[in-house]
Design a protein around this motif. Structure first.
Motif, PDB file in Angstrom:
ATOM      1  N   THR A  42       0.830  -1.203   0.000  1.00  0.00           N
ATOM      2  CA  THR A  42       0.000   0.000   0.000  1.00  0.00           C
ATOM      3  C   THR A  42       0.865   1.253   0.000  1.00  0.00           C
ATOM      4  OG1 THR A  42      -1.669  -1.214   1.248  1.00  0.00           O
ATOM      5  CG2 THR A  42      -1.875   1.183   1.187  1.00  0.00           C
ATOM      6  N   VAL A  43       1.892   1.277   0.827  1.00  0.00           N
ATOM      7  CA  VAL A  43       2.800   2.427   0.879  1.00  0.00           C
ATOM      8  C   VAL A  43       3.498   2.600  -0.467  1.00  0.00           C
ATOM      9  CG1 VAL A  43       4.888   3.341   1.963  1.00  0.00           C
ATOM     10  CG2 VAL A  43       3.127   2.268   3.367  1.00  0.00           C
ATOM     11  N   GLY A  44       3.919   1.497  -1.068  1.00  0.00           N
ATOM     12  CA  GLY A  44       4.562   1.553  -2.376  1.00  0.00           C
ATOM     13  C   GLY A  44       3.638   2.118  -3.439  1.00  0.00           C
ATOM     14  N   LEU A  45       2.396   1.669  -3.447  1.00  0.00           N
ATOM     15  CA  LEU A  45       1.432   2.179  -4.432  1.00  0.00           C
ATOM     16  C   LEU A  45       1.147   3.662  -4.229  1.00  0.00           C
ATOM     17  CD1 LEU A  45      -1.118  -0.761  -4.732  1.00  0.00           C
ATOM     18  CD2 LEU A  45       0.452   0.070  -6.471  1.00  0.00           C
ATOM     19  N   ILE A  46       1.034   4.079  -2.979  1.00  0.00           N
ATOM     20  CA  ILE A  46       0.793   5.501  -2.697  1.00  0.00           C
ATOM     21  C   ILE A  46       1.968   6.337  -3.182  1.00  0.00           C
ATOM     22  CG2 ILE A  46       0.575   7.198  -0.835  1.00  0.00           C
ATOM     23  CD1 ILE A  46      -1.127   5.084   0.648  1.00  0.00           C
ATOM     24  N   LEU A  47       3.186   5.872  -2.920  1.00  0.00           N
ATOM     25  CA  LEU A  47       4.372   6.603  -3.384  1.00  0.00           C
ATOM     26  C   LEU A  47       4.430   6.666  -4.910  1.00  0.00           C
ATOM     27  CD1 LEU A  47       7.125   5.352  -0.921  1.00  0.00           C
ATOM     28  CD2 LEU A  47       6.140   7.643  -1.055  1.00  0.00           C
ATOM     29  N   ILE A  48       4.054   5.589  -5.566  1.00  0.00           N
ATOM     30  CA  ILE A  48       4.050   5.576  -7.036  1.00  0.00           C
ATOM     31  C   ILE A  48       3.049   6.589  -7.582  1.00  0.00           C
ATOM     32  CG2 ILE A  48       3.433   4.167  -9.047  1.00  0.00           C
ATOM     33  CD1 ILE A  48       4.656   1.769  -7.517  1.00  0.00           C
ATOM     34  N   VAL A  49       1.848   6.607  -7.015  1.00  0.00           N
ATOM     35  CA  VAL A  49       0.819   7.548  -7.482  1.00  0.00           C
ATOM     36  C   VAL A  49       1.244   8.991  -7.219  1.00  0.00           C
ATOM     37  CG1 VAL A  49      -1.550   8.335  -7.069  1.00  0.00           C
ATOM     38  CG2 VAL A  49      -1.061   5.897  -7.293  1.00  0.00           C
ATOM     39  N   GLY A  61       4.310  10.112  -6.895  1.00  0.00           N
ATOM     40  CA  GLY A  61       5.434  10.419  -7.786  1.00  0.00           C
ATOM     41  C   GLY A  61       4.977  10.754  -9.191  1.00  0.00           C
ATOM     42  N   ILE A  62       4.029   9.976  -9.715  1.00  0.00           N
ATOM     43  CA  ILE A  62       3.504  10.260 -11.063  1.00  0.00           C
ATOM     44  C   ILE A  62       2.783  11.602 -11.083  1.00  0.00           C
ATOM     45  CG2 ILE A  62       1.784   9.514 -12.766  1.00  0.00           C
ATOM     46  CD1 ILE A  62       2.566   6.620 -12.046  1.00  0.00           C
ATOM     47  N   ALA A  63       1.997  11.881 -10.051  1.00  0.00           N
ATOM     48  CA  ALA A  63       1.285  13.163  -9.976  1.00  0.00           C
ATOM     49  C   ALA A  63       2.270  14.331  -9.913  1.00  0.00           C
ATOM     50  CB  ALA A  63       0.357  13.176  -8.768  1.00  0.00           C
ATOM     51  N   MET A  64       3.357  14.156  -9.163  1.00  0.00           N
ATOM     52  CA  MET A  64       4.348  15.237  -9.062  1.00  0.00           C
ATOM     53  C   MET A  64       5.094  15.434 -10.372  1.00  0.00           C
ATOM     54  SD  MET A  64       5.864  14.844  -5.211  1.00  0.00           S
ATOM     55  CE  MET A  64       6.982  16.216  -5.346  1.00  0.00           C
ATOM     56  N   LEU A  65       5.244  14.381 -11.167  1.00  0.00           N
ATOM     57  CA  LEU A  65       5.872  14.539 -12.475  1.00  0.00           C
ATOM     58  C   LEU A  65       4.946  15.255 -13.458  1.00  0.00           C
ATOM     59  CD1 LEU A  65       7.677  11.118 -12.945  1.00  0.00           C
ATOM     60  CD2 LEU A  65       8.750  13.352 -12.722  1.00  0.00           C
ATOM     61  N   ILE A  66       3.652  14.979 -13.357  1.00  0.00           N
ATOM     62  CA  ILE A  66       2.689  15.603 -14.273  1.00  0.00           C
ATOM     63  C   ILE A  66       2.445  17.061 -13.887  1.00  0.00           C
ATOM     64  CG2 ILE A  66       0.293  15.551 -15.063  1.00  0.00           C
ATOM     65  CD1 ILE A  66       0.440  12.482 -14.805  1.00  0.00           C
ATOM     66  N   TRP A  67       2.145  17.299 -12.613  1.00  0.00           N
ATOM     67  CA  TRP A  67       1.892  18.659 -12.138  1.00  0.00           C
ATOM     68  C   TRP A  67       3.086  19.101 -11.301  1.00  0.00           C
ATOM     69  CZ3 TRP A  67      -2.133  14.973 -11.413  1.00  0.00           C
ATOM     70  CH2 TRP A  67      -3.174  15.115 -12.312  1.00  0.00           C
ATOM     71  N   THR A  68       3.814  20.087 -11.781  1.00  0.00           N
ATOM     72  CA  THR A  68       5.028  20.522 -11.078  1.00  0.00           C
ATOM     73  C   THR A  68       4.748  21.592 -10.033  1.00  0.00           C
ATOM     74  OG1 THR A  68       5.500  22.119 -12.823  1.00  0.00           O
ATOM     75  CG2 THR A  68       6.513  19.944 -13.016  1.00  0.00           C
ATOM     76  N   GLY A  69       3.500  21.798  -9.695  1.00  0.00           N
ATOM     77  CA  GLY A  69       3.160  22.763  -8.650  1.00  0.00           C
ATOM     78  C   GLY A  69       1.695  23.142  -8.728  1.00  0.00           C
ATOM     79  N   PHE A  70       1.298  24.012  -7.828  1.00  0.00           N
ATOM     80  CA  PHE A  70      -0.069  24.518  -7.828  1.00  0.00           C
ATOM     81  C   PHE A  70      -0.055  25.928  -7.261  1.00  0.00           C
ATOM     82  CE2 PHE A  70       0.531  22.421  -3.780  1.00  0.00           C
ATOM     83  CZ  PHE A  70      -0.046  23.276  -2.872  1.00  0.00           C
ATOM     84  N   SER A  71      -1.142  26.643  -7.500  1.00  0.00           N
ATOM     85  CA  SER A  71      -1.255  27.999  -6.973  1.00  0.00           C
ATOM     86  C   SER A  71      -2.606  28.154  -6.282  1.00  0.00           C
ATOM     87  CB  SER A  71      -1.108  29.036  -8.082  1.00  0.00           C
ATOM     88  OG  SER A  71      -2.110  28.873  -9.046  1.00  0.00           O
ATOM     89  N   TYR A  72      -2.659  29.085  -5.364  1.00  0.00           N
ATOM     90  CA  TYR A  72      -3.891  29.357  -4.635  1.00  0.00           C
ATOM     91  C   TYR A  72      -3.975  30.849  -4.367  1.00  0.00           C
ATOM     92  CZ  TYR A  72      -0.828  29.405  -0.529  1.00  0.00           C
ATOM     93  OH  TYR A  72       0.171  29.697   0.362  1.00  0.00           O
ATOM     94  N   THR A  73      -5.200  31.311  -4.113  1.00  0.00           N
ATOM     95  CA  THR A  73      -5.452  32.727  -3.860  1.00  0.00           C
ATOM     96  C   THR A  73      -5.779  32.914  -2.394  1.00  0.00           C
ATOM     97  OG1 THR A  73      -6.315  32.941  -6.096  1.00  0.00           O
ATOM     98  CG2 THR A  73      -6.823  34.713  -4.563  1.00  0.00           C
ATOM     99  N   ARG A  74      -5.195  33.958  -1.821  1.00  0.00           N
ATOM    100  CA  ARG A  74      -5.387  34.237  -0.404  1.00  0.00           C
ATOM    101  C   ARG A  74      -5.702  35.720  -0.223  1.00  0.00           C
ATOM    102  NH1 ARG A  74      -0.753  33.046   4.092  1.00  0.00           N
ATOM    103  NH2 ARG A  74      -2.038  33.466   5.887  1.00  0.00           N
ATOM    104  N   LYS A  75      -6.695  36.019   0.601  1.00  0.00           N
ATOM    105  CA  LYS A  75      -7.025  37.419   0.894  1.00  0.00           C
ATOM    106  C   LYS A  75      -6.086  37.943   1.973  1.00  0.00           C
ATOM    107  CE  LYS A  75     -11.848  38.104  -0.167  1.00  0.00           C
ATOM    108  NZ  LYS A  75     -11.898  39.333  -0.913  1.00  0.00           N
ATOM    109  N   GLU A  76      -5.491  39.095   1.708  1.00  0.00           N
ATOM    110  CA  GLU A  76      -4.612  39.727   2.685  1.00  0.00           C
ATOM    111  C   GLU A  76      -5.108  41.143   2.960  1.00  0.00           C
ATOM    112  OE1 GLU A  76      -0.532  39.651   1.578  1.00  0.00           O
ATOM    113  OE2 GLU A  76      -0.431  37.469   1.540  1.00  0.00           O
TER     114      GLU A  76
END
Length: 71
Positions: free
Chosen positions: A4-11, A13-28
């Motif tokens: 299970t840990v191996g499968l989670i790490l694989i998923v 890892g693949i997600a991190m290769l596809i999406w190299t980041g994310f952005s969000y909006t914050r009220k200041e």
């Protein structure tokens, strides 16, 4: 359990290769003077290097294969 840990790490890892980041909006709050409040939307971004996803993917494959051999 290790499979299970191996499968989670694989998923992850693949997600991190596809999406190299994310952005969000914050009220200041810019000005907070009693009844007068001025706020602005600030866009923040979180980025990680692509090799981090590759390392996690390889680690997940290693954990998955190692757990398969132990029986």
């Amino acid at each position: 359990m290790n499979k299970t840990v191996g499968l989670i790490l694989i998923v992850v890892g693949i997600a991190m290769l596809i999406w190299t980041g994310f952005s969000y909006t914050r009220k200041e709050k810019i000005v907070d003077a009693g009844p007068i409040q001025i706020s602005a939307d600030k866009e923040k971004s979180v980025n990680w290097p692509p090799y981090a996803g590759g390392i996690i993917l390889v680690a997940g494959v290693f954990v998955f294969v190692a757990s398969k051999n132990k029986r």
